[in-house]
Design a protein around this motif. Structure first.
Motif, PDB file in Angstrom:
ATOM      1  N   LEU A  40      -2.995  -5.280  -0.852  1.00  0.00           N
ATOM      2  CA  LEU A  40      -4.207  -4.487  -0.818  1.00  0.00           C
ATOM      3  C   LEU A  40      -4.073  -3.233  -1.682  1.00  0.00           C
ATOM      4  CD1 LEU A  40      -7.015  -4.024   0.542  1.00  0.00           C
ATOM      5  CD2 LEU A  40      -5.765  -2.675   2.234  1.00  0.00           C
ATOM      6  N   LEU A  41      -2.972  -2.529  -1.535  1.00  0.00           N
ATOM      7  CA  LEU A  41      -2.777  -1.311  -2.323  1.00  0.00           C
ATOM      8  C   LEU A  41      -2.634  -1.622  -3.808  1.00  0.00           C
ATOM      9  CD1 LEU A  41      -0.407   0.765  -0.028  1.00  0.00           C
ATOM     10  CD2 LEU A  41      -2.845   1.106  -0.428  1.00  0.00           C
ATOM     11  N   HIS A  42      -1.936  -2.695  -4.126  1.00  0.00           N
ATOM     12  CA  HIS A  42      -1.753  -3.073  -5.526  1.00  0.00           C
ATOM     13  C   HIS A  42      -3.097  -3.357  -6.191  1.00  0.00           C
ATOM     14  CE1 HIS A  42       0.145  -4.727  -9.066  1.00  0.00           C
ATOM     15  NE2 HIS A  42      -0.611  -5.815  -8.938  1.00  0.00           N
ATOM     16  N   LYS A  43      -3.986  -4.029  -5.476  1.00  0.00           N
ATOM     17  CA  LYS A  43      -5.287  -4.393  -6.038  1.00  0.00           C
ATOM     18  C   LYS A  43      -6.274  -3.230  -6.055  1.00  0.00           C
ATOM     19  CE  LYS A  43      -4.959  -9.234  -4.840  1.00  0.00           C
ATOM     20  NZ  LYS A  43      -5.390 -10.294  -3.946  1.00  0.00           N
ATOM     21  N   LYS A  44      -6.333  -2.486  -4.970  1.00  0.00           N
ATOM     22  CA  LYS A  44      -7.368  -1.460  -4.824  1.00  0.00           C
ATOM     23  C   LYS A  44      -6.911  -0.045  -5.170  1.00  0.00           C
ATOM     24  CE  LYS A  44     -10.489  -4.262  -3.087  1.00  0.00           C
ATOM     25  NZ  LYS A  44     -11.757  -4.537  -3.742  1.00  0.00           N
ATOM     26  N   PHE A  45      -5.611   0.213  -5.046  1.00  0.00           N
ATOM     27  CA  PHE A  45      -5.070   1.560  -5.254  1.00  0.00           C
ATOM     28  C   PHE A  45      -3.757   1.480  -6.038  1.00  0.00           C
ATOM     29  CE2 PHE A  45      -7.385   1.403  -1.253  1.00  0.00           C
ATOM     30  CZ  PHE A  45      -8.272   2.461  -1.371  1.00  0.00           C
ATOM     31  N   PRO A  46      -3.789   1.024  -7.279  1.00  0.00           N
ATOM     32  CA  PRO A  46      -2.533   0.818  -8.015  1.00  0.00           C
ATOM     33  C   PRO A  46      -1.756   2.104  -8.289  1.00  0.00           C
ATOM     34  CG  PRO A  46      -4.428   0.507  -9.455  1.00  0.00           C
ATOM     35  CD  PRO A  46      -4.963   0.665  -8.063  1.00  0.00           C
ATOM     36  N   HIS A  47      -2.391   3.237  -8.177  1.00  0.00           N
ATOM     37  CA  HIS A  47      -1.720   4.518  -8.418  1.00  0.00           C
ATOM     38  C   HIS A  47      -0.970   5.042  -7.182  1.00  0.00           C
ATOM     39  CE1 HIS A  47      -5.591   5.436  -6.607  1.00  0.00           C
ATOM     40  NE2 HIS A  47      -5.094   6.600  -6.230  1.00  0.00           N
ATOM     41  N   ILE A  48      -1.081   4.358  -6.058  1.00  0.00           N
ATOM     42  CA  ILE A  48      -0.450   4.790  -4.812  1.00  0.00           C
ATOM     43  C   ILE A  48       0.939   4.180  -4.693  1.00  0.00           C
ATOM     44  CG2 ILE A  48      -0.592   4.676  -2.274  1.00  0.00           C
ATOM     45  CD1 ILE A  48      -2.698   6.481  -3.577  1.00  0.00           C
ATOM     46  N   THR A  49       1.889   4.988  -4.291  1.00  0.00           N
ATOM     47  CA  THR A  49       3.238   4.513  -4.015  1.00  0.00           C
ATOM     48  C   THR A  49       3.328   4.172  -2.528  1.00  0.00           C
ATOM     49  OG1 THR A  49       4.174   5.896  -5.743  1.00  0.00           O
ATOM     50  CG2 THR A  49       5.689   5.126  -4.027  1.00  0.00           C
ATOM     51  N   LEU A  50       3.803   2.980  -2.228  1.00  0.00           N
ATOM     52  CA  LEU A  50       3.984   2.563  -0.838  1.00  0.00           C
ATOM     53  C   LEU A  50       5.445   2.685  -0.454  1.00  0.00           C
ATOM     54  CD1 LEU A  50       2.840   1.329   1.777  1.00  0.00           C
ATOM     55  CD2 LEU A  50       3.333  -0.931   0.801  1.00  0.00           C
ATOM     56  N   MET A  51       5.693   3.465   0.573  1.00  0.00           N
ATOM     57  CA  MET A  51       7.030   3.578   1.143  1.00  0.00           C
ATOM     58  C   MET A  51       7.026   2.817   2.453  1.00  0.00           C
ATOM     59  SD  MET A  51       7.770   7.589   0.398  1.00  0.00           S
ATOM     60  CE  MET A  51       6.476   8.012   1.516  1.00  0.00           C
ATOM     61  N   GLU A  52       8.202   2.404   2.887  1.00  0.00           N
ATOM     62  CA  GLU A  52       8.290   1.568   4.079  1.00  0.00           C
ATOM     63  C   GLU A  52       9.354   2.089   5.029  1.00  0.00           C
ATOM     64  OE1 GLU A  52       9.279  -2.259   2.470  1.00  0.00           O
ATOM     65  OE2 GLU A  52       7.742  -2.056   0.916  1.00  0.00           O
TER      66      GLU A  52
END
Length: 123
Positions: A20-32
């Motif tokens: 979802l983030l890759h498609k809609k928010f590519p500028h966001i970094t996802l941490m886990e």
């Protein structure tokens, strides 16, 4: 860098959020983080704009995460959201009383979730 921290241990839910983030928010970094202890550590290091907590975590009772973040990072304005398969009124109330800013039930209604993400990330 704008970052979101996802706290959960289910690889399917994590992959859904990644996609979802890759498609809609590519500028966001996802941490886990896989549990609340890791979440507090990651938040202290990276100061994400948003923390999304999947309810039913191992190690730290997930409803304590908002208070733990507030205790360790008192001067930040990061939002903390809950995502859960629990949809009863008392579950939602408990989450809000614990300090979660939003509560989403599974399966996620993606249109609504993305709309809320856009609002949160633009503020």
């Amino acid at each position: 860098m704008t970052a979101i921290l996802y706290v959960g241990h289910d690889p399917i839910n994590l992959q859904l959020l990644r996609s979802l983030l890759h498609k809609k928010f590519p500028h966001i970094t996802l941490m886990e983080a896989t549990n609340g202890v890791e979440a507090v550590q990651q938040a202290q290091l990276h100061l994400p704009k948003l923390v999304i907590v999947d309810i039913q975590l191992p190690v730290m009772e997930e409803y304590t995460i908002p208070a733990q973040l507030q205790q360790h990072l008192p001067h930040t304005d990061m939002s903390v959201w809950a995502v859960s398969g629990f949809a009863m009124d008392q579950d939602v109330v408990r989450a809000f009383e614990a300090g979660f800013g939003r509560y989403f039930t599974k399966p996620l209604h993606l249109f609504s979730f993305v709309r809320q993400l856009r609002r949160e990330l633009s503020s």
